[in-house]
Design an enzyme around this catalytic site. Structure first.
Site, PDB file in Angstrom:
ATOM      1  N   LYS A   1      -0.817   0.626  -0.809  1.00 40.72           N
ATOM      2  CA  LYS A   1      -1.117   1.933  -0.223  1.00 40.72           C
ATOM      3  C   LYS A   1      -0.002   2.927  -0.541  1.00 40.72           C
ATOM      4  O   LYS A   1       1.175   2.561  -0.576  1.00 40.72           O
ATOM      5  CB  LYS A   1      -1.294   1.763   1.291  1.00 40.72           C
TER       6      LYS A   1
ATOM      7  N   SER B   1      -5.929   5.456   8.088  1.00 44.57           N
ATOM      8  CA  SER B   1      -5.453   5.984   6.823  1.00 44.57           C
ATOM      9  C   SER B   1      -5.441   4.961   5.696  1.00 44.57           C
ATOM     10  O   SER B   1      -5.032   5.277   4.573  1.00 44.57           O
ATOM     11  CB  SER B   1      -4.039   6.547   7.010  1.00 44.57           C
TER      12      SER B   1
ATOM     13  N   SER C   1      -4.484   2.176  11.799  1.00 44.50           N
ATOM     14  CA  SER C   1      -4.986   2.410  10.447  1.00 44.50           C
ATOM     15  C   SER C   1      -5.401   1.161   9.680  1.00 44.50           C
ATOM     16  O   SER C   1      -6.287   1.237   8.825  1.00 44.50           O
ATOM     17  CB  SER C   1      -3.937   3.182   9.632  1.00 44.50           C
TER      18      SER C   1
END
Length: 470
Positions: A76, A151, A175
């Site tokens: 990520k 996210s 998230s």
């Protein structure tokens, strides 16, 4: 609606490792195939922020050590990687290249994993969708009109589509779980202080932890085992590699009310949640009605104050840490409106919100001491459509909707407790629905053992989305 069903053998990271160890394939072949899969579906899903294909090919061509050596993954765009653009989903940071790896990037490298790309995230991680001016809209392989969450939605979309079997994710207020649930994945948020680099995390303000999203429990267990800290000053003893279902009966309290409004979740979520309670009963567990140990409305109000006040107060610190000038005008419209609202919150109001949250976390932890599992939905509705919380929306126009939609996961970040979202069913529209299970700090082994048991009963990994390249 019934989801498509694939083979009886999971095509996951664990099976890849077995194939490499057995000489049936090589790291280079697995990485090249992952790159091909990424290129095949990224134009539809838009999950890549920065490709790292050449680096991945070079790493896979050399011998690698570690328990997950040579296996492909994704990282990520939220942790620092030496020599690689690390933009945190923000246009203003698109040219930021760290000089050193961050602690969790080192943990991933030490495990031997090979990342083929950095995945999309909303700007600075401040959303439950993955949409930003930097990358655009990331879409869900189960339905392109819907979000893969956030996210951690970029990695979740890729794993759900079969690009890689497991991807790095991070979790500040939900998230990891907010990416796993919309995409039909396993999403474990570890305890505060569990990971390499998190040994000093002791404060309630230490909200963010790293982990992964995967299609199978054994992959999540292997990732946790490989990336957790084993430092002598760590908060917990290392979790042993969990490989089997739980063989004892648990005391589970189930709670599903939307905290801010007090209403029920939507019908699909209620159905999946009720079916999961029935399944747990058939497996021999005792499931009772749970009651929140704190005032829900007051807690959500404090959560709002902290979210807004923390972002407006920390923006300068982030800029100083990275050595990049960041002003509100450099951010998307939604982030600008969060800053504006945060600036309206006085220090007294901000401090009072934190004080209340400390009491709430203490009450929650005391409750966990008297039960084994706290169970909630992951979201109050099926995953929302893209654009609902997009970068052009105003924070105050969407705040209540967002808090109602995603208002279950945050307490474990404040309390430091582990929790896991599991794909327990589908909405009437064929979208995955997640159910969350939490336990006391340090209890990841219990969550994983329960997850194995539920996975054996449901076999969620057999369901694949319409966009599938695995």
């Amino acid at each position: 609606m019934t989801a498509p069903i694939t083979t009886d053998r999971p095509d996951d990271m664990t099976s890849m490792r077995e194939a490499v160890e057995g000489g049936q394939t090589t790291s280079a072949a697995l990485v090249e195939r992952a790159i091909e899969r990424a290129e095949a579906v990224n134009s539809q899903l838009n999950f890549i922020t920065w490709p790292c294909f050449d680096r991945a090919r070079a790493q896979s061509a050399e011998p690698r050590s570690g328990p997950l050596a040579g296996l492909p993954t994704l990282i990520k765009d939220s942790i620092l990687e030496k020599g690689t653009r690390s933009s945190f989903g923000a246009v203003v940071l698109r040219d930021y290249i760290p000089a050193e790896d961050g602690p969790y990037a080192r943990a991933i490298n030490s495990a031997g994993l090979v990342s083929i790309a950095r995945t999309a995230m909303p700007e600075l991680g401040l959303n439950v969708v993955t949409e930003s001016p930097l990358v655009g809209v990331t879409r869900n392989p189960w339905n392109l009109d819907h979000t893969p969450g956030g996210s951690s939605g970029g990695g979740a979309a890729a794993v759900a589509a079969g690009v890689v079997p497991v991807a790095h994710a991070s979790d500040g207020l939900g998230s990891i779980r907010h990416g796993a649930a919309p995409c039909g994945l396993v999403g474990l948020k570890p305890s505060r202080g569990r990971n390499i680099g998190d040994e000093a995390m002791r404060s309630i303000a230490d909200l963010n932890v790293d982990g992964c999203v995967s299609r199978t429990v054994r992959d999540t267990a292997a990732w946790l085992s490989a990336t957790q800290t084993r430092a002598p000053d760590a908060s917990f003893a290392p979790v042993p590699l969990v490989t089997a279902p739980i063989d004892s009966k648990l005391r589970i309290h189930a709670y599903s009310r939307v905290m801010r409004s007090g209403s029920d979740p939507d019908a699909s979520v209620v159905r999946v949640f009720s079916d999961t309670i029935d399944l747990l009963g058939r497996l021999g567990h005792g499931v009772g009605d749970g009651r929140l140990p704190f005032d829900a409305r007051a807690a959500i109000s404090a959560l709002s104050d902290i979210t807004e006040g923390r972002f407006s107060r920390r923006l300068g610190a982030v800029a100083e840490l990275l050595g990049v000038n960041i002003t509100p005008n450099d951010l998307e419209y939604r982030s600008q409106t969060i800053v504006e609202q945060g600036n309206r919150i006085s220090d007294e109001q901000y401090d009072a919100a934190w004080a209340l949250m400390e009491r709430n976390a203490a009450s929650y932890l005391a409750m966990l001491d008297n039960i084994d599992i706290w169970m909630t939905p992951t979201f109050s509705t099926e995953t929302i459509r893209t654009g609902v919380f997009g970068p052009d929306t105003a924070w105050l126009d969407t705040r209540d909707h967002l808090l109602d939609y995603a208002g279950y996961c945050w307490i474990d970040n404040f309390a430091g407790s582990p929790s896991i979202s599991l794909p327990m069913g589908f909405s009437d529209n064929g979208l995955p629905v997640g159910v969350q299970f939490a336990t006391r700090p340090g209890g990841e082994a219990l969550l994983l053992a329960l997850a194995y048991q539920l996975e054996n009963a449901v076999a969620w990994w057999r369901h694949t989305p319409p966009i599938w390249v695995g």
